[in-house]
Design a protein around this motif. Structure first.
Motif, PDB file in Angstrom:
ATOM      1  N   TYR B  25      41.996   7.207  53.996  1.00 25.45           N
ATOM      2  CA  TYR B  25      41.963   6.276  52.855  1.00 25.45           C
ATOM      3  C   TYR B  25      40.531   5.901  52.546  1.00 25.45           C
ATOM      4  CZ  TYR B  25      41.715   2.925  56.688  1.00 25.45           C
ATOM      5  OH  TYR B  25      41.345   2.253  57.820  1.00 25.45           O
ATOM      6  N   TYR B  27      38.247   3.358  52.473  1.00 23.83           N
ATOM      7  CA  TYR B  27      37.211   2.787  53.301  1.00 23.83           C
ATOM      8  C   TYR B  27      36.908   3.673  54.492  1.00 23.83           C
ATOM      9  CZ  TYR B  27      34.657  -0.478  56.201  1.00 23.83           C
ATOM     10  OH  TYR B  27      33.705  -1.071  56.976  1.00 23.83           O
ATOM     11  N   LYS B  31      33.381   5.255  55.747  1.00 20.69           N
ATOM     12  CA  LYS B  31      32.879   5.096  57.118  1.00 20.69           C
ATOM     13  C   LYS B  31      32.580   6.442  57.760  1.00 20.69           C
ATOM     14  CE  LYS B  31      35.767   2.291  59.276  1.00 20.69           C
ATOM     15  NZ  LYS B  31      36.368   1.344  60.256  1.00 20.69           N
ATOM     16  N   TYR B  49      36.001   6.163  44.616  1.00 22.16           N
ATOM     17  CA  TYR B  49      37.344   6.097  44.035  1.00 22.16           C
ATOM     18  C   TYR B  49      37.505   6.956  42.786  1.00 22.16           C
ATOM     19  CZ  TYR B  49      38.335   2.578  47.531  1.00 22.16           C
ATOM     20  OH  TYR B  49      38.513   1.944  48.716  1.00 22.16           O
ATOM     21  N   PRO B  50      36.564   6.924  41.868  1.00 20.41           N
ATOM     22  CA  PRO B  50      36.734   7.813  40.711  1.00 20.41           C
ATOM     23  C   PRO B  50      36.836   9.279  41.113  1.00 20.41           C
ATOM     24  CG  PRO B  50      35.102   6.167  40.226  1.00 20.41           C
ATOM     25  CD  PRO B  50      35.439   6.010  41.682  1.00 20.41           C
ATOM     26  N   LEU B  52      37.999  10.438  43.954  1.00 21.96           N
ATOM     27  CA  LEU B  52      39.338  10.612  44.528  1.00 21.96           C
ATOM     28  C   LEU B  52      40.365  10.795  43.418  1.00 21.96           C
ATOM     29  CD1 LEU B  52      39.383   8.038  47.463  1.00 21.96           C
ATOM     30  CD2 LEU B  52      39.619  10.528  47.655  1.00 21.96           C
ATOM     31  N   HIS B  53      40.250   9.942  42.402  1.00 16.49           N
ATOM     32  CA  HIS B  53      41.217  10.020  41.309  1.00 16.49           C
ATOM     33  C   HIS B  53      41.105  11.319  40.542  1.00 16.49           C
ATOM     34  CE1 HIS B  53      41.675   5.358  41.213  1.00 16.49           C
ATOM     35  NE2 HIS B  53      42.004   5.909  42.374  1.00 16.49           N
ATOM     36  N   ARG B  54      39.856  11.736  40.372  1.00 18.55           N
ATOM     37  CA  ARG B  54      39.634  12.987  39.670  1.00 18.55           C
ATOM     38  C   ARG B  54      40.279  14.145  40.445  1.00 18.55           C
ATOM     39  NH1 ARG B  54      38.372  14.892  34.977  1.00 18.55           N
ATOM     40  NH2 ARG B  54      36.616  13.461  34.699  1.00 18.55           N
ATOM     41  N   LYS B  57      43.908  14.029  40.104  1.00 18.82           N
ATOM     42  CA  LYS B  57      44.307  14.455  38.760  1.00 18.82           C
ATOM     43  C   LYS B  57      44.274  15.986  38.695  1.00 18.82           C
ATOM     44  CE  LYS B  57      43.153  13.520  33.980  1.00 18.82           C
ATOM     45  NZ  LYS B  57      41.958  13.333  33.158  1.00 18.82           N
ATOM     46  N   TRP B  65      51.251   5.378  48.942  1.00 20.38           N
ATOM     47  CA  TRP B  65      51.004   4.022  49.420  1.00 20.38           C
ATOM     48  C   TRP B  65      51.669   3.857  50.773  1.00 20.38           C
ATOM     49  CZ3 TRP B  65      47.685   0.803  47.082  1.00 20.38           C
ATOM     50  CH2 TRP B  65      47.340   1.076  45.741  1.00 20.38           C
ATOM     51  N   MET B  73      48.975  -3.233  51.706  1.00 21.36           N
ATOM     52  CA  MET B  73      49.251  -1.944  51.064  1.00 21.36           C
ATOM     53  C   MET B  73      47.959  -1.122  51.060  1.00 21.36           C
ATOM     54  SD  MET B  73      52.343  -1.764  50.345  1.00 21.36           S
ATOM     55  CE  MET B  73      52.444  -0.348  49.273  1.00 21.36           C
ATOM     56  N   ARG B  74      48.122   0.147  51.433  1.00 19.41           N
ATOM     57  CA  ARG B  74      46.934   1.004  51.510  1.00 19.41           C
ATOM     58  C   ARG B  74      47.276   2.348  50.899  1.00 19.41           C
ATOM     59  NH1 ARG B  74      44.618   1.250  57.209  1.00 19.41           N
ATOM     60  NH2 ARG B  74      43.316  -0.428  56.381  1.00 19.41           N
ATOM     61  N   ARG B  75      46.354   2.860  50.145  1.00 20.90           N
ATOM     62  CA  ARG B  75      46.602   4.136  49.486  1.00 20.90           C
ATOM     63  C   ARG B  75      45.992   5.235  50.342  1.00 20.90           C
ATOM     64  NH1 ARG B  75      45.408   5.289  43.138  1.00 20.90           N
ATOM     65  NH2 ARG B  75      46.955   6.960  42.888  1.00 20.90           N
ATOM     66  N   TYR B  77      45.296   9.337  51.183  1.00 20.41           N
ATOM     67  CA  TYR B  77      45.129  10.606  50.465  1.00 20.41           C
ATOM     68  C   TYR B  77      45.358  11.768  51.405  1.00 20.41           C
ATOM     69  CZ  TYR B  77      43.147   7.769  46.768  1.00 20.41           C
ATOM     70  OH  TYR B  77      42.964   6.844  45.791  1.00 20.41           O
TER      71      TYR B  77
END
Lengths: 885, 112
Positions: B25, B27, B31, B49-50, B52-54, B57, B65, B73-75, B77
Motif C-alpha cells: 500500500y 505508505y 518506505k 498516488y497519481p 498508482l492510479h495511472r 487505469k 480495500w 481502511m487501507r487500499r 495494490y
C-alpha cells in the motif's frame, strides 16, 4: 496553552482537500491513511503528535498540486491542466482577473452593451477613415520602381508657381538622349479618355483609353496575362487591354491578334490586340482599360506628332537610375533647355520633376491626367475620426468611473487580502484593454461590412483584405489598444484609490469622486456633437446656395452633345434637323459654361507689353447667347449673315471690359494670336461660367466654331424623352457608327460641387454616429445616477412629489451640461465654419440659425434620452424602492 | 538525488518491482523506496498516488480495500499478469540503457 488535537487537525486538513475539485473522496481517504501511517511512525520514533503532523504536512504537496496531479490521471486533455487552474503561461493572478472581467461583461449586459457598443461604433468610424487615408497615401506604390519614377512638369516665367503636367511629345526623346541617368521615358496621350471602339459589327463608347509608349511596361508594373510585354506596344496600331476590358469585348475568347477598330471622327483606325494585362489597381493615378501604342497618334495628330515641340498635349514620365536623385537631374535642366530650344522658349520655360508618389495628393498641378485626391480632405476626415474616437473614449471613461463604487467592494477585498495598489491598477487596466480589444474585434467585422459603401461615399474604390495587409490589421489593433490604454488608465487609478475601511463599511462616497471630470467630459462630447451638427447644416446650406444662386445663364433644359468631326462639318444641316422639331428650341455649337478654359494671346492697341493677355475663352456661334440664356447688355450678337463676323469679332463680359479699362467698348480693335485685327461688337452681363468657388473672371466670346467640340441643345422640358429621341435620330444620320451620348448642362455644371456634397454626406453619417455614441453615454450615466438616487426618488414621492417634478429635477442636471456645451460650441463652430466658407467666392453667412437648430436638436435628443430613464424610476412604486433595505 | 523527470520515469518500474514481490500500500511503498535508496530517494504522496492510479487505469495493477491492523481502511495494490509482462519489457529497457551508459563510462574512465 491550547492542547494540540491531532484528529481536529486531520479533519481540518481533509476539509481543505475536499475544496479541491480534483480530489475525490476515495483519493482523500487513501491520502489520509498514508498520512496517519507516517505520523504513527514518527510518533513511534519519539516525536510529539504536533511535530509529526506538521512535518508530514510540510512534506506533502499542497492541496492544489495534489488535486492537479490526480486530475491529470483522469483527464483526456493533452496538457493535463485542470480547468480551474490558470494556464501555465499566465502569471499568478491573471487568470482570476480575466475571469472577473468576463464575468463583469456577462453580468452587466446593458452597461457592457453601452460601453462596448459605443467603442465599437467609434472604432468602426475611425477604422474606416484610417483605411481611406491609407488608401490615399499608398497611391501608385504598387509600382516597384515608385521611388525612381517622375513626371516632367513645366512652368513659364510669367507664372513660375503654376506647374503644368502637359508637355509636348518631343521632349521625351531629347531627355533620354541628354541625360544618361534617365533610364526610360514614357509618353501618354489621353484624349480625355473617351473613345469609340468597334469590333465585329458592334460599336461602343468606352472610358479609359490612353496612348502610351511601349516602354510603359518597363517603367510601371502592369503584369501581363497574355502577350509579350517587351513587344506589345512597340509597333503602331497595336492595343493592350486590361482583363476587364478583354472580358467585356471577348468574354472567354482569346483576344490576342484580334483587330478592334478605333473610330475617330471619320477615321477608322484598326488596332491589333497584342496583350492582356491585369486590371489597374484602384490606387493608380493612371486609370485606364485600353492602352494604344503611342506611334498610332500619327494617324490623327499629324506626321510630326511624335517629335513635336509646340503642342502641349502629352504627359511625360521618366525612370531614373536608382542611385540618382531628382535634384541631380533638375540641375541639368537649364542647360538642357538652352541647348535644345530657341532663345524665346529657353527664356520662359523651366522644367521640374514630380515624384510619382506625390502625384495623387498634389492638387496644385494644372492639367492633371485625372482628378487628384484632396489633401485637405485627409485632414478633415482624420479630424472627424479623432472627434468620434474621442467621444467614444469619453463615454468609456465616464461610465467606468461612474461605476467606481460598484467595484469598490471587490477592490476593498482584494486590498485586504494583500493586493498592492499597483496590482489592482494593472488588473482594472487589463480589464479595459480587454474591453477595447473585444470592441476592436467587432469593429473589424463592421469595417469589413461597410468599407465598400464608405468607399462610394468618398468616391474611392476601397476594399480591404486583411490577409494581404497584415500591417493594416496590426495598425487597427494598435489603435484599439492605444485607445483602451488611454481611456483605461484614469478609471484604473480612481477605482483603486478607495480607502479600504470606508469601502468595506459600506459608506462609499455616492459616486461623488470624479463627478466634475465626468461632467467635463459630457460637456466636451456634446460640444463636439453640436459642432458636427452645425457643420453639416452649414455645408448643406452652402451647397444649396451654390446650386440655386442665379448664374447669369440658364442651365436648366439644356443638353450637351459631344461633337465629332463629321457632325461638325455638317452642323448647319444637323441644326436644321433638330430645330424642325417642336421640342427643340435652339441649338448652338459652343463651349459650355463649366468647361471653359483660358487662352493666351489677346491683344489690343494700347495694351502694355508685347505678350498677349490671357483670358477665359468661349468659342461660340450666333445662337450661343440665346441657347444658353446669356444676356447681351451692349452692342450686338454675332451674325451668320455678316461674313466678317466669324474670326474677327469678339464679345466680352463686363469683367473683361473692366479689366481692360475702355471708356467705350463697342468697336474697339481687338485680336487674338496673330489673327488680323478685329473688333469688339458686344458686351454680355457677367455670368458664372465657373463654379462658385471662384469669382467671375474676364471672358472673351469668340465666333470660331472649329474650336468648340460640344453642342448645346435647349429643349422643352415637358418632352425630355422625345427631345432626346429626336437628337439621337439626327445623330444616327450623321454618325451611324459612333454611339450617341449626352449630358445635361445643369448636372454637368453641378459636378463642381461633388466634393462638397461628399463632404456633406460624410459629415452627416459621422454626425449621426457621434450623436448616437454621446447619447449612449448619457443614457448610461443617467441610468446610473438614478440607480444611486433611487431612495431619494422614493422619499420625494412619499412626500408628495409628482412624476413631472421629479423629471424636471433630474433632467435639469443633465440639460445644464448640454446648455453649457452649446455655449462653448457657438464661438468655436462660428470660427470653424467661417474659415471653411472662405473657400468659396460666393458664400452664405454662417448665421445663428444652424446653431439654434443644432442646439435644440441636441437638447431634445438629450432630454429624450435622460427622460426615458428617469420616467421609469419616477413611476415606480415608492414602497418597492423603500422596502429594498 | 536526481532530476524530477528521472524520478518520475523510474516510478513505474520501481512500483511494479515492489508489487512483484507481493501486495503493498501507499505508505509502505514510500518506505520501501526510502529504505532501498538509503534515504536518497524520497517520494511524496503527490507523486506516488497519481502514478498508482495511472497504473491501475492502464490495467498493470489492481487494488482492493482492506482493513489494516490498526482498524483503518487501507487500499492495497497487487500486480496483474499484464503488469508482470510490462515489468519484463521495462526491465529490458532499463538494463539496455544501463548497459549503454556503463560502456561509455568505462571508456571515459580509461581516459581519466
Amino acid at each position: 496553552m491550547k492542547m494540540f488535537d491531532l484528529e481536529k487537525a486531520i479533519q481540518e486538513w481533509k476539509r481543505n482537500l475536499f475544496k479541491n475539485p480534483g480530489l475525490e473522496e476515495r483519493y482523500i481517504i487513501e491520502l489520509e491513511e498514508g498520512l496517519r501511517d507516517e505520523i504513527d511512525d514518527l510518533v513511534g520514533e519519539g516525536q510529539s503528535k504536533e511535530e509529526a503532523f506538521r512535518r508530514v504536512i510540510l512534506e506533502m504537496a499542497p492541496a492544489d498540486v495534489l488535486g492537479a496531479e490526480f486530475y491529470k490521471v483522469r483527464t483526456k486533455r493533452r496538457s493535463g491542466r485542470p480547468p480551474w487552474q490558470a494556464p501555465r503561461f499566465m502569471p499568478a493572478l491573471l487568470w482570476n482577473y480575466f475571469k472577473v472581467a468576463l464575468r463583469k461583461i456577462k453580468r452587466q449586459k446593458s452597461y457592457s452593451f453601452i460601453n462596448i457598443g459605443g467603442l465599437v461604433v467609434g472604432f468602426t468610424c475611425s477604422f474606416l477613415i484610417v483605411v481611406f487615408v491609407q488608401h490615399e497615401l499608398c497611391y501608385d506604390r504598387f509600382n516597384t520602381k515608385v521611388h525612381h519614377i517622375y513626371r516632367v512638369l513645366n512652368s513659364d516665367s510669367q507664372s513660375p508657381d503654376i506647374l503644368s503636367a502637359l508637355s509636348p511629345s518631343g521632349w521625351a526623346p531629347l531627355l533620354a538622349k541628354d541625360f544618361s541617368s534617365i533610364k526610360r521615358t514614357v509618353r501618354f496621350f489621353t484624349n480625355l479618355g473617351r473613345a469609340d471602339l468597334k469590333y465585329g459589327g458592334e460599336s461602343r463608347t468606352v472610358q479609359g483609353l490612353i496612348f502610351a509608349d511601349g516602354s510603359v511596361f518597363n517603367v510601371f508594373d502592369y503584369p501581363f496575362q497574355a502577350g509579350n510585354p517587351s513587344q506589345a506596344l512597340r509597333p503602331p496600331n497595336t492595343i493592350v487591354l486590361t482583363a476587364r476590358a478583354a472580358a467585356a469585348w471577348f468574354d472567354k475568347e482569346n483576344p490576342i491578334d484580334k483587330i478592334i477598330t478605333y473610330l475617330r471622327g471619320t477615321q477608322k483606325i484598326p488596332l491589333r490586340i497584342t496583350g492582356v494585362i491585369n486590371n489597374i489597381p484602384s490606387t493608380s493615378h493612371l486609370k485606364f482599360d485600353y492602352i494604344v501604342s503611342f506611334p498610332t497618334i500619327r494617324e490623327f495628330m499629324g506626321k510630326d506628332a511624335l517629335s513635336n515641340f509646340t503642342s502641349y498635349n502629352y504627359y511625360t514620365y521618366v525612370l531614373l537610375e536608382e542611385s540618382v536623385e531628382k535634384e541631380q537631374i533638375e540641375e541639368g535642366f537649364p542647360q538642357f533647355i538652352t541647348k535644345n530650344f530657341d532663345e524665346d522658349t529657353a527664356e520662359n520655360l523651366s522644367l521640374h520633376l514630380q515624384p510619382l508618389s506625390n502625384i495623387h495628393l498634389n492638387n496644385t498641378i494644372r492639367w492633371n491626367i485625372a482628378g487628384t485626391g484632396n489633401p485637405q480632405y485627409l485632414y478633415v476626415f482624420s479630424g472627424v475620426a479623432l472627434v468620434v474616437l474621442l467621444i467614444a473614449c469619453f463615454n468609456f471613461i465616464n461610465l467606468s468611473t461612474a461605476r467606481a463604487q460598484m467595484r469598490a467592494r471587490e477592490v476593498g477585498v482584494r486590498k485586504v487580502v494583500g493586493a498592492h495598489r499597483r496590482q489592482l491598477i494593472s488588473q482594472l487596466f487589463g480589464e479595459f484593454i480587454l474591453t477595447s480589444l473585444v470592441a476592436t474585434f467587432f469593429a473589424l467585422i463592421l469595417l469589413g461590412l461597410f468599407v465598400q459603401k464608405f468607399g462610394v461615399l468618398v468616391g474611392q474604390d476601397l476594399s480591404i483584405n486583411f490577409f494581404n495587409n497584415p500591417d493594416v490589421l496590426l495598425l487597427l489593433f494598435g489603435i484599439g489598444l492605444a485607445v483602451g490604454s488611454a481611456a483605461g488608465i484614469y478609471p484604473a487609478i480612481v477605482l483603486t484609490a478607495f480607502n479600504v475601511t470606508t469601502v468595506l463599511k459600506g459608506t462609499t462616497t455616492k459616486g461623488k469622486r470624479g463627478t466634475s471630470l465626468r461632467k467635463g467630459l459630457i460637456v466636451t462630447q456634446f460640444t463636439l456633437s453640436i459642432l458636427l451638427l452645425v457643420s453639416i447644416i452649414v455645408v448643406h446650406n452652402q451647397i444649396v446656395h451654390m446650386k440655386n444662386v442665379p448664374l447669369g445663364f440658364d442651365k436648366e433644359q439644356v443638353v450637351i452633345l459631344p461633337m465629332t468631326g463629321t457632325v461638325k462639318s455638317h452642323f448647319d444641316v444637323f441644326r436644321d434637323r433638330l430645330i424642325s422639331h417642336s421640342v427643340v428650341q435652339n441649338v448652338t455649337l459652343s463651349t459650355v459654361p463649366g468647361r471653359i478654359m483660358t487662352s493666351s494671346g489677346y491683344n489690343w492697341p494700347g495694351k502694355e507689353g508685347e505678350e498677349g493677355e490671357g483670358f477665359y475663352s468661349m468659342f461660340a456661334d450666333p445662337y450661343t447667347l440665346e441657347t444658353l440664356g446669356i444676356e447681351l447688355i451692349e452692342g450686338r450678337n454675332f451674325s451668320d449673315r455678316i461674313a466678317t463676323d466669324e474670326k474677327s469679332t469678339y464679345i466680352l463680359n463686363e469683367a473683361a471690359v473692366k479689366q481692360i479699362g475702355w471708356d467705350k467698348t463697342i468697336g474697339q480693335p481687338f485680336r487674338v494670336w496673330d489673327e488680323e485685327m478685329g473688333q469688339v461688337i458686344g458686351v454680355v452681363k457677367d455670368f458664372h461660367f465657373k463654379s462658385l468657388h471662384q469669382t467671375i473672371e474676364p471672358l472673351v466670346i469668340y465666333y470660331k466654331t472649329d474650336w468648340s467640340w460640344s453642342a448645346a441643345v435647349r429643349f422643352n422640358t415637358a418632352y425630355i424623352a422625345s427631345a432626346i429621341q429626336t437628337m439621337e435620330e439626327a445623330w444616327r444620320e450623321f454618325e451611324p457608327d459612333i454611339p450617341f451620348s449626352y449630358t445635361f448642362l445643369d448636372k454637368d455644371f453641378d459636378r463642381h460641387y461633388r466634393s462638397e456634397e461628399r463632404l456633406g454626406h460624410l459629415l452627416g453619417a459621422f454626425t449621426f454616429l457621434a450623436m448616437f455614441i454621446a447619447c449612449l453615454g448619457l443614457l448610461g450615466l443617467a441610468a446610473f445616477s438614478i440607480q444611486i438616487r433611487m431612495k431619494e426618488i422614493g422619499i420625494r414621492k412619499v412626500l408628495g412629489a409628482s412624476v413631472l417634478e421629479i423629471l424636471r429635477l433630474f433632467s435639469m442636471e443633465f440639460l445644464k451640461l448640454v446648455l453649457f456645451a452649446f455655449i462653448l460650441a457657438v464661438p468655436l463652430g462660428f470660427w470653424l465654419m467661417h474659415s471653411w466658407l472662405q473657400n468659396f467666392a460666393y458664400r452664405i453667412s454662417v448665421g445663428f440659425l444652424p446653431f439654434l437648430v443644432s442646439g435644440l436638436t441636441t437638447l431634445l435628443i438629450a432630454l429624450l434620452t435622460v427622460c426615458s430613464q428617469i420616467t421609469r424610476a419616477a413611476q415606480s412604486n415608492p414602497a418597492d424602492i423603500m422596502r429594498y433595505e | 538525488m536526481s532530476s524530477k523527470t528521472l524520478i518520475a520515469a523510474a516510478a513505474r518500474p520501481i512500483i511494479l518491482s515492489i508489487l512483484q514481490s507481493g501486495e503493498s500500500y501507499g505508505y509502505q511503498i514510500i518506505k520501501n523506496v526510502r529504505q532501498a535508496s538509503g534515504g536518497t530517494l524520497e517520494w511524496s504522496s503527490a507523486l506516488l498516488y497519481p502514478v498508482l492510479h495511472r497504473l491501475e487505469k492502464d490495467g498493470l495493477i489492481r487494488s482492493q480495500w482492506k482493513l489494516s491492523e490498526k482498524g483503518r481502511m487501507r487500499r492495497c495494490y497487487l500486480i496483474t499478469d499484464v503488469g508482470r509482462k510490462e515489468l519484463i519489457v521495462e526491465r529490458e529497457r532499463w538494463l539496455n540503457v544501463h548497459g549503454i551508459l556503463k560502456k561509455f563510462w568505462k571508456t571515459a574512465e580509461a581516459f581519466d
